[in-house]
Scaffold this motif. Structure first.
Motif, PDB file in Angstrom:
ATOM      1  N   LEU A 165       0.819  -1.210   0.000  1.00  9.26           N
ATOM      2  CA  LEU A 165       0.000   0.000   0.000  1.00  9.26           C
ATOM      3  C   LEU A 165       0.856   1.264   0.000  1.00  9.26           C
ATOM      4  N   THR A 166       0.302   2.314  -0.582  1.00 11.72           N
ATOM      5  CA  THR A 166       0.925   3.635  -0.533  1.00 11.72           C
ATOM      6  C   THR A 166       0.180   4.476   0.496  1.00 11.72           C
ATOM      7  N   PRO A 167       0.838   4.960   1.548  1.00 11.61           N
ATOM      8  CA  PRO A 167       0.139   5.748   2.571  1.00 11.61           C
ATOM      9  C   PRO A 167      -0.483   7.010   1.981  1.00 11.61           C
ATOM     10  N   ARG A 168      -1.712   7.302   2.387  1.00  7.82           N
ATOM     11  CA  ARG A 168      -2.442   8.463   1.881  1.00  7.82           C
ATOM     12  C   ARG A 168      -2.446   9.636   2.843  1.00  7.82           C
ATOM     13  N   GLY A 169      -1.903   9.454   4.026  1.00  9.39           N
ATOM     14  CA  GLY A 169      -1.868  10.519   5.014  1.00  9.39           C
ATOM     15  C   GLY A 169      -1.048  10.086   6.213  1.00  9.39           C
ATOM     16  N   THR A 170      -1.068  10.935   7.251  1.00  7.29           N
ATOM     17  CA  THR A 170      -0.288  10.667   8.455  1.00  7.29           C
ATOM     18  C   THR A 170      -1.126  10.949   9.686  1.00  7.29           C
ATOM     19  N   ALA A 192      -8.749   6.750  19.611  1.00  6.61           N
ATOM     20  CA  ALA A 192      -8.825   8.186  19.325  1.00  6.61           C
ATOM     21  C   ALA A 192      -8.134   9.003  20.404  1.00  6.61           C
ATOM     22  N   ALA A 193      -8.136   8.506  21.638  1.00  6.10           N
ATOM     23  CA  ALA A 193      -7.540   9.250  22.748  1.00  6.10           C
ATOM     24  C   ALA A 193      -6.056   9.510  22.536  1.00  6.10           C
ATOM     25  N   GLY A 194      -5.377   8.648  21.763  1.00  7.21           N
ATOM     26  CA  GLY A 194      -3.946   8.816  21.558  1.00  7.21           C
ATOM     27  C   GLY A 194      -3.570   9.660  20.356  1.00  7.21           C
ATOM     28  N   VAL A 195      -4.564  10.151  19.598  1.00  9.15           N
ATOM     29  CA  VAL A 195      -4.283  10.922  18.386  1.00  9.15           C
ATOM     30  C   VAL A 195      -4.053  12.385  18.738  1.00  9.15           C
ATOM     31  N   LEU A 196      -2.991  12.974  18.217  1.00 10.20           N
ATOM     32  CA  LEU A 196      -2.682  14.386  18.430  1.00 10.20           C
ATOM     33  C   LEU A 196      -3.153  15.249  17.257  1.00 10.20           C
ATOM     34  N   ARG A 197      -2.872  14.800  16.022  1.00  9.26           N
ATOM     35  CA  ARG A 197      -3.330  15.545  14.849  1.00  9.26           C
ATOM     36  C   ARG A 197      -3.273  14.643  13.617  1.00  9.26           C
ATOM     37  N   VAL A 198      -3.826  15.154  12.518  1.00  9.16           N
ATOM     38  CA  VAL A 198      -3.926  14.393  11.279  1.00  9.16           C
ATOM     39  C   VAL A 198      -3.423  15.260  10.134  1.00  9.16           C
ATOM     40  N   GLU A 199      -2.689  14.658   9.216  1.00 11.88           N
ATOM     41  CA  GLU A 199      -2.253  15.351   8.007  1.00 11.88           C
ATOM     42  C   GLU A 199      -2.675  14.555   6.787  1.00 11.88           C
ATOM     43  N   GLY A 200      -3.046  15.253   5.717  1.00 14.77           N
ATOM     44  CA  GLY A 200      -3.445  14.589   4.480  1.00 14.77           C
ATOM     45  C   GLY A 200      -4.935  14.336   4.436  1.00 14.77           C
ATOM     46  N   ALA A 229      -4.533   3.291   3.740  1.00 11.86           N
ATOM     47  CA  ALA A 229      -3.340   3.172   4.572  1.00 11.86           C
ATOM     48  C   ALA A 229      -2.826   4.553   4.980  1.00 11.86           C
ATOM     49  N   VAL A 230      -2.294   4.638   6.188  1.00  6.85           N
ATOM     50  CA  VAL A 230      -1.706   5.875   6.690  1.00  6.85           C
ATOM     51  C   VAL A 230      -0.400   5.564   7.412  1.00  6.85           C
ATOM     52  N   ARG A 231       0.470   6.565   7.462  1.00  6.08           N
ATOM     53  CA  ARG A 231       1.639   6.473   8.327  1.00  6.08           C
ATOM     54  C   ARG A 231       1.213   6.791   9.751  1.00  6.08           C
ATOM     55  N   VAL A 232       1.842   6.159  10.699  1.00  3.41           N
ATOM     56  CA  VAL A 232       1.584   6.446  12.110  1.00  3.41           C
ATOM     57  C   VAL A 232       2.900   6.933  12.715  1.00  3.41           C
ATOM     58  N   ASP A 276       9.604  19.550  18.813  1.00  4.42           N
ATOM     59  CA  ASP A 276       9.239  18.146  18.904  1.00  4.42           C
ATOM     60  C   ASP A 276      10.039  17.305  17.917  1.00  4.42           C
ATOM     61  N   GLU A 277      10.209  16.034  18.259  1.00  4.60           N
ATOM     62  CA  GLU A 277      10.844  15.070  17.358  1.00  4.60           C
ATOM     63  C   GLU A 277       9.767  14.116  16.858  1.00  4.60           C
ATOM     64  N   ILE A 278       9.669  13.961  15.543  1.00  2.51           N
ATOM     65  CA  ILE A 278       8.638  13.136  14.932  1.00  2.51           C
ATOM     66  C   ILE A 278       9.283  11.922  14.284  1.00  2.51           C
ATOM     67  N   ILE A 279       8.805  10.729  14.629  1.00  2.00           N
ATOM     68  CA  ILE A 279       9.356   9.482  14.118  1.00  2.00           C
ATOM     69  C   ILE A 279       8.216   8.617  13.585  1.00  2.00           C
ATOM     70  N   GLU A 280       8.323   8.191  12.333  1.00  5.29           N
ATOM     71  CA  GLU A 280       7.361   7.231  11.796  1.00  5.29           C
ATOM     72  C   GLU A 280       7.717   5.840  12.313  1.00  5.29           C
ATOM     73  N   PHE A 281       6.761   5.166  12.916  1.00  7.06           N
ATOM     74  CA  PHE A 281       7.044   3.846  13.479  1.00  7.06           C
ATOM     75  C   PHE A 281       6.101   2.764  12.970  1.00  7.06           C
ATOM     76  N   GLY A 282       5.075   3.138  12.229  1.00  4.95           N
ATOM     77  CA  GLY A 282       4.144   2.108  11.778  1.00  4.95           C
ATOM     78  C   GLY A 282       3.252   2.584  10.646  1.00  4.95           C
ATOM     79  N   ARG A 283       2.565   1.621  10.051  1.00  7.36           N
ATOM     80  CA  ARG A 283       1.560   1.902   9.036  1.00  7.36           C
ATOM     81  C   ARG A 283       0.355   1.023   9.305  1.00  7.36           C
ATOM     82  N   GLY A 284      -0.818   1.594   9.072  1.00  8.21           N
ATOM     83  CA  GLY A 284      -2.032   0.847   9.363  1.00  8.21           C
ATOM     84  C   GLY A 284      -3.178   1.270   8.475  1.00  8.21           C
ATOM     85  N   LEU A 285      -4.343   0.652   8.695  1.00 10.21           N
ATOM     86  CA  LEU A 285      -5.547   0.931   7.927  1.00 10.21           C
ATOM     87  C   LEU A 285      -6.537   1.698   8.795  1.00 10.21           C
TER      88      LEU A 285
END
Length: 506
Positions: free
Chosen positions: A332-337, A366-374, A381-384, A455-464
């Motif tokens: 899959l190609t991630p469509r957002g983050t 949802a409680a762990g989400v800070l923001r959304v891009e894209g 699929a999205v980057r996490v 802040d330091e931002i690190i991609e660590f996963g991808r999901g649906l």
């Protein structure tokens, strides 16, 4: 009785066609490969070929002259040449295999075929059925309608990555990447005669630090050694041993596979394919093999060792990805983050390590989400990514830890008195900004930019995703019980699921 293996063989353009005009097919190499494949079939093994060369065959048919140094053909011209050459390429394969009474089949794939779940499963079913019928599928990327390989989009370098995905699709035991050298070297052996060959790799990141992979592809191909490392990384994650060896000597494939010791009993249907591959380490690490240098993740071959044909072996992971997770990470190609806090990050990664038995098993609340891009739809699929606050790790770790060592993954109840105090402080800050002549929007934007820089931002996963980008943005930071109140319906407790950890580069 020999345990049947599934072997994927990737041939690049330089192994199929002469690199210089008029790009005649290398009939001797192709015939030797066909005989090797038929011999593997006679031993009960299943064989898949990933073949490049459509554009090169088109160049050969049209007898086009070579371009001047530095010039490149237009995308439309390359696609037209692929349309001309693909038919001739499969006809050549059919003629060679037909002389050996071996049926073949053509499968043309694009990135969209892999990204769509139903089409991916259909292609997997087709591959499985062809192999069960004794047919050798020949796979190529459909360059006539796809530009991913031509433009290096998603790192489809001369079908190296496609061959790794094909290996994952058919549950292969071996992936052979046929190239113009004996294996992976610490430096270019053409420039450095004393360069050592890597015999075995257990840690691809370590071998990246030790060797040079700056070799370019041929004039026909688009790949190099780095794309083969990427392919090896994908295939080994799926439990497939990967071998780099000389493309002009395809008989080496048979020798390496024959060295695989048969198990006394066939494995159960639920067992991993990697279990049957354990003896391969005995082949590449025989007592006669005295390594010049040895590291925990990389072994170099001895110049005097001729016990097996020269090659580089990448060992498969002991805990391979499931088919679905392999598809999520690499198909899959991630469509957002989606950006999450550290509590959610720890819960997700703990769930991944425990195979779903601990934490939240690769799912995001949802409680762990800070923001959304894209902009993305539900099911895409999205980057996490985790947002790490600099300078606050110790304090947050003390406040979030429990006596039993676990970290709460749910949001805490708000402190209303603290909220009122913060509201008064915010009003005072707004008045101060107004006095300085700054608009509130400009001040907020500047504060946001400064905060992101800290802040330091690190991609660590991808999901649906279970919800679209707008809906996840509206419910971020809330409890799952509040989702229906905010967006009007309830689809799932988790906003992102099937999260798979990606390789960390640091």
């Amino acid at each position: 009785m020999v345990h049947p293996l599934t072997v994927v063989i990737k041939l690049g353009s330089s192994s199929i066609l002469h690199p210089e005009p008029p790009h005649f097919p290398q009939i001797a190499t192709l015939s030797a490969l066909a005989e090797t494949c038929v011999s593997l079939r006679a031993l009960g093994h299943r064989v898949v070929i990933v073949s490049s060369g459509a554009i090169g065959m088109g160049l050969h048919r049209m007898e086009l002259p070579a371009l001047a140094p530095g010039k490149k053909r237009a995308i439309g011209e390359k696609q037209a040449l692929a349309a001309i050459g693909q038919g001739r390429l499969i006809a050549l394969w059919d003629q060679i295999f037909g002389a050996l009474k071996q049926p073949i089949a053509q499968i043309l794939l694009t990135r969209n075929d892999i990204a769509d779940r139903s089409r991916y499963l259909n292609a997997t079913t087709t591959l499985s059925t062809l192999l069960s019928l004794g047919v050798i599928p020949i796979i190529n990327e459909n360059d006539t309608v796809s530009v991913s390989e031509i433009l290096h989009v998603n790192k489809f370098g001369d079908n190296d990555t496609l061959s790794a995905i094909a290996a994952g699709m058919c549950g292969a035991d071996y992936l052979f990447l046929m190239t113009d050298v004996d294996g992976l070297y610490e430096d270019n052996p053409r420039r450095v005669p004393g360069a050592r060959r890597v015999a075995k790799v257990r840690d691809i990141e370590e071998v990246r630090r030790l060797v040079s992979t700056s070799t370019l592809g041929s004039s026909l191909g688009t790949g190099g050694m780095e794309t083969k490392l990427i392919a090896a990384e994908l295939a080994t994650a799926a439990g497939c041993a990967t071998v780099i060896t000389m493309g002009s000597m395809p008989t080496r494939i048979l020798t390496i596979v024959q060295g695989h010791h048969a198990r006394t009993a066939p494995p159960s249907p639920t067992s991993s394919s990697t279990a049957s591959l354990q003896p391969i380490s005995e082949i590449s690490a025989t007592p006669a093999a005295t390594h010049v240098s040895h590291r925990p993740g990389v072994e170099f071959a001895s110049p005097t060792d001729d016990s097996v044909p020269p090659h580089t072996l990448f060992m498969p992971k002991t805990s391979p990805l499931s088919s679905r997770r392999f598809w999520i990470l690499h198909g899959l190609t991630p469509r957002g983050t989606v950006f999450v806090d550290e509590g959610a990050y720890r819960a997700i990664t703990r769930g991944e390590r425990d195979g779903g038995g601990g934490g939240n098993g690769g799912r995001l609340l949802a409680a762990g989400v800070l923001r959304v891009e894209g902009t993305f739809a539900a099911g895409q699929a999205v980057r996490v990514c985790v947002v790490l606050k600099k300078g606050a790790n110790k304090e947050r770790g003390r406040s979030a830890s429990r006596k039993d060592g676990r970290v709460p993954s749910r949001a805490r109840s708000p402190d209303h008195f603290a909220d009122r105090s913060s509201e008064r402080e915010e009003k005072e800050r707004e008045l101060a900004r107004a006095a300085e002549g700054l608009s509130l929007s400009d001040a907020a934007a500047a504060e946001k930019v400064q905060k992101e820089e800290e802040d330091e931002i690190i991609e660590f996963g991808r999901g649906l995703t279970n919800y679209n980008s707008v809906e996840i943005d509206r419910v971020k930071g809330l409890r799952s019980s509040d989702i229906e109140k905010v967006i009007g319906y309830f689809e799932a407790e988790h906003v992102v699921e099937s999260i798979c950890e990606v390789r960390r580069t640091s």
